[in-house]
Motif scaffolding. Structure first.
Motif, PDB file in Angstrom:
ATOM      1  N   ASP A 379       0.825  -1.205   0.000  1.00 19.96           N
ATOM      2  CA  ASP A 379       0.000   0.000   0.000  1.00 19.96           C
ATOM      3  C   ASP A 379       0.861   1.258   0.000  1.00 19.96           C
ATOM      4  N   ARG A 383       0.688   4.090  -2.955  1.00 21.41           N
ATOM      5  CA  ARG A 383       0.430   5.503  -2.656  1.00 21.41           C
ATOM      6  C   ARG A 383       1.626   6.372  -3.037  1.00 21.41           C
ATOM      7  N   VAL A 386       1.229   7.045  -6.719  1.00 21.43           N
ATOM      8  CA  VAL A 386       0.147   8.001  -6.991  1.00 21.43           C
ATOM      9  C   VAL A 386       0.605   9.420  -6.664  1.00 21.43           C
ATOM     10  N   ILE A 387       1.187   9.602  -5.477  1.00 16.57           N
ATOM     11  CA  ILE A 387       1.663  10.929  -5.077  1.00 16.57           C
ATOM     12  C   ILE A 387       2.751  11.407  -6.032  1.00 16.57           C
ATOM     13  N   PHE A 413      -9.298   3.580  -4.159  1.00 21.47           N
ATOM     14  CA  PHE A 413      -9.267   4.907  -3.532  1.00 21.47           C
ATOM     15  C   PHE A 413     -10.661   5.526  -3.418  1.00 21.47           C
ATOM     16  N   GLU A 416     -10.667   8.293  -0.792  1.00 20.93           N
ATOM     17  CA  GLU A 416      -9.875   9.442  -1.222  1.00 20.93           C
ATOM     18  C   GLU A 416     -10.606  10.244  -2.302  1.00 20.93           C
ATOM     19  N   CYS A 450      -1.903  16.089  -2.737  1.00 20.65           N
ATOM     20  CA  CYS A 450      -1.215  14.821  -2.450  1.00 20.65           C
ATOM     21  C   CYS A 450      -1.592  14.270  -1.080  1.00 20.65           C
ATOM     22  N   PHE A 453      -4.107  11.446  -0.543  1.00 15.39           N
ATOM     23  CA  PHE A 453      -3.715  10.058  -0.785  1.00 15.39           C
ATOM     24  C   PHE A 453      -2.695   9.549   0.237  1.00 15.39           C
ATOM     25  N   ASP A 454      -2.404  10.362   1.239  1.00 11.77           N
ATOM     26  CA  ASP A 454      -1.411  10.025   2.256  1.00 11.77           C
ATOM     27  C   ASP A 454      -2.110   9.342   3.434  1.00 11.77           C
ATOM     28  N   LYS A 458      -4.249  10.954   7.206  1.00 14.56           N
ATOM     29  CA  LYS A 458      -5.715  10.871   7.184  1.00 14.56           C
ATOM     30  C   LYS A 458      -6.350  11.483   8.418  1.00 14.56           C
TER      31      LYS A 458
END
Length: 469
Positions: A379, A383, A386-387, A413, A416, A450, A453-454, A458
Motif C-alpha cells: 500500500d 500511494r 500516486v503521489i 481509492f 480518497e 497529495c 492520498f497520504d 488521514k
C-alpha cells in the motif's frame, strides 16, 4: 476522453486564487519521500537495511550516490541543515576517510558493478573541502563504485560562491561533475547582512560564468523568500538580477522561521520578517515574473527553462522526486553516505545518525550508522506512485495505474476520491473519469492534493510540517 496537459488544452500554466490559497495553505509534507521521514522509526535497524540492500543488489540497475558533507566556514542564520561550523579545513580529510569506509561497506551490499547514473554532494558546504580532499574522495568512489563518464550522467554539487577559489570549479569538472547548484538566497545587501551571508552579485556571476565556460549544464540557483527585511519591491530587484544571470533552473524556497527547532534562527528578529501577506505577494510576483521570463513552473518551488532536462522530463511524463528534489532518474536506488544521510530502495528508506560523533564511532567500529528507517508495504508503494504522479507530472492516468498495480483505481481509492470532491469543485483538480489532471489553480497547492492520498495524514496529523506556502 483523457484530460490534456495545460499546454495542450491552452490552459494557463498557473492561476493565483488567494481565497483558495488561504483555504488550503495548511501544513503538509514536501513529499521527497513517501512515507515521509516522520514515519521512520528506530525499530528499523541495520539488519533491515542490509536485507533491503540485498534485494536491491539482486534487482540490479543503476544507482544514485549521495554524500552529505556537513562542514561550513560560516553560519547562515536561516539554515536548518545538519552542519558543522568550523574554519579548520583539516577536519575534512578524517571525515572523508570515514565516508570511504562507509562506502566500502555499502558498495559490497548494493553491488560494486552497478552504474552510478546520478551522484550528488550536498551539505553543509561541499566546496569547504580542499582540492586534495575532493580528489581523494572521488578517487575512492572510483575504486568502490562504477562511476560513469557518459553525457547522460547527472553528477551535481552544491556550491557556496564564497567558498570557491581559482581552481575549485576546474577541479570539480575534472572529477566528473557536470551540474552545479549555487546558493544565492537574495542579492540585497541588507538582507544578506541580516542572515550573515555577504555575497555580492559579482561573486555569484563570476562563478556562473566560469562554470559555463568549463561546460557545466543545468546550472541551478537557490533563492529564499520570507527572509528578514525582504519586501515585494526588494525581492523583485533580486529577481531582475537573477534573470539577467539566466540560470537553467531556479529553486525558490519559502523560509520557515522555527527558532525553537533551529538555534541559528534565534539570530533573526521576528519583527524584521515580511508579513504573511507580504510573503504571498512576493511568491505571486515571483511566479509571474519567472513565467514571463520564459521559465516553466516544474512544481513546488522549482522552475526550469523549457529545454532543461527537468522540463522535458515533465512534458514526457517521466519526472521523479527524491530527497534531492526533482530528478530525471526514477530508476535509481539511492546509496547515501555521511552523517544524517538518507538512503532508499524500492521498498525501504533508512537514515544515518544525525550526531557526528555517533556516526564517527559507528564507522570507526566497522559498522553502518543506520539508526532509523521504514520498510514499505505494498500500500505504501502504491500511494508513493500516486503521489509521485501528481507532484511530478500533475496528472494521474487510471489505465496506467491499473497496468502498474493490477488494481482498479476507483475501488482502491473510494474514500480518497470522496475527499477529493471539494478540490474538484474548487477547480484545483479535474477528473475526466480516466485521468486526474491538476488544474492551474491547483499547481501551487499540489501538496494539499497529495495529502488526500497520504494514509499517514488521514487523521490530519500535519502539525510537524511547514506550511504549504
Amino acid at each position: 476522453m483523457a484530460s490534456k496537459t495545460a499546454a495542450e488544452s491552452n490552459l494557463p500554466a498557473f492561476i493565483w486564487d488567494e481565497a483558495l490559497i488561504r483555504r488550503y495553505d495548511l501544513s503538509g509534507p514536501r513529499y521527497t519521500s513517501y512515507p515521509t521521514a516522520v514515519e521512520f522509526t528506530q525499530t528499523y535497524g541495520i539488519d533491515d537495511m542490509v536485507k533491503a540492500a540485498g534485494r536491491s543488489k539482486a534487482a540490479g540497475g543503476p544507482i544514485s550516490l549521495y554524500t552529505h558533507l556537513p562542514f561550513c566556514a560560516h553560519l547562515c542564520y536561516y539554515c536548518a541543515c545538519n552542519k558543522v561550523i568550523t574554519k579548520k579545513r583539516d577536519k575534512a580529510m578524517p571525515y572523508v576517510e570515514r565516508v570511504l569506509k562507509e562506502a566500502a561497506i555499502q558498495s559490497r551490499l548494493f553491488g560494486a558493478d552497478r552504474p552510478v547514473q546520478q551522484l550528488h554532494w550536498g551539505g553543509g558546504t561541499p566546496t569547504f573541502l580542499p582540492k586534495d580532499v575532493m580528489q581523494h574522495l572521488m578517487a575512492g568512489y572510483g575504486e568502490l563504485f562504477n562511476l560513469q563518464s557518459g553525457d547522460d550522467r547527472d553528477y551535481s554539487v552544491e556550491i557556496d560562491p564564497r567558498e570557491v577559489d581559482q581552481d575549485t570549479l576546474t577541479t570539480l569538472w575534472e572529477l566528473g561533475f557536470n551540474r552545479i547548484s549555487l546558493g544565492v538566497q537574495d542579492v540585497n545587501p541588507v538582507v544578506q547582512k541580516a542572515v550573515n551571508r555577504i555575497q555580492p552579485r559579482e561573486m555569484t556571476e563570476a562563478v556562473l560564468n566560469e562554470a559555463r565556460q568549463l561546460g557545466f549544464r543545468s546550472i541551478n540557483l537557490d533563492l529564499i523568500y520570507g527572509l528578514p527585511h525582504q519586501t515585494p519591491e526588494s525581492f523583485a530587484e533580486t529577481l531582475d538580477s537573477v534573470i539577467e544571470l539566466s540560470p537553467d533552473r531556479l529553486s525558490v524556497f519559502s523560509y520557515a522561521h522555527l527558532p525553537d527547532r533551529f538555534y541559528p534562527q534565534t539570530r533573526i528578529q521576528q519583527d524584521t520578517l515580511p508579513s504573511p501577506q507580504q510573503k504571498l505577494t512576493i511568491l505571486h510576483n515571483t511566479i509571474n515574473r519567472l513565467l514571463d521570463a520564459g521559465y516553466e513552473y516544474i512544481g513546488m518551488d522549482h522552475f526550469a527553462k523549457p529545454d532543461d532536462s527537468l522540463a522535458v522530463a515533465q512534458r514526457e511524463g517521466r519526472l521523479h522526486r527524491n530527497f534531492q528534489g526533482y530528478t530525471t532518474h526514477s530508476d535509481c536506488d539511492l546509496v547515501s553516505l555521511g552523517v544524517s544521510a538518507i538512503g532508499q530502495t524500492d521498498d525501504a528508506y533508512f537514515q544515518n545518525n544525525h550526531d557526528l560523533p555517533s556516526w564517527e564511532a559507528a564507522i570507526d567500529a566497522g559498522q553502518l550508522a543506520i539508526i532509523r528507517g521504514v520498510g514499505l508495504s505494498r500500500d505504501d508503494r502504491i500511494r508513493r506512485w500516486v503521489i509521485g504522479q501528481l507532484i511530478c507530472q500533475f496528472r494521474l492516468d487510471r489505465t496506467q495505474f491499473t497496468d502498474q498495480w493490477g488494481e482498479d483505481f476507483n475501488r482502491y481509492f473510494t474514500d480518497e476520491l470522496n475527499r477529493l470532491t471539494p478540490m474538484i469543485q474548487d477547480e484545483l483538480i479535474a477528473d475526466s473519469g480516466s485521468v486526474l489532471q491538476v488544474q492551474p489553480a491547483g499547481r501551487l497547492l499540489i501538496r494539499a492534493i497529495c495529502q488526500i492520498f497520504d494514509m499517514y495524514r488521514k487523521e490530519g496529523a500535519s502539525q510537524r510540517f511547514s506550511r504549504i506556502i
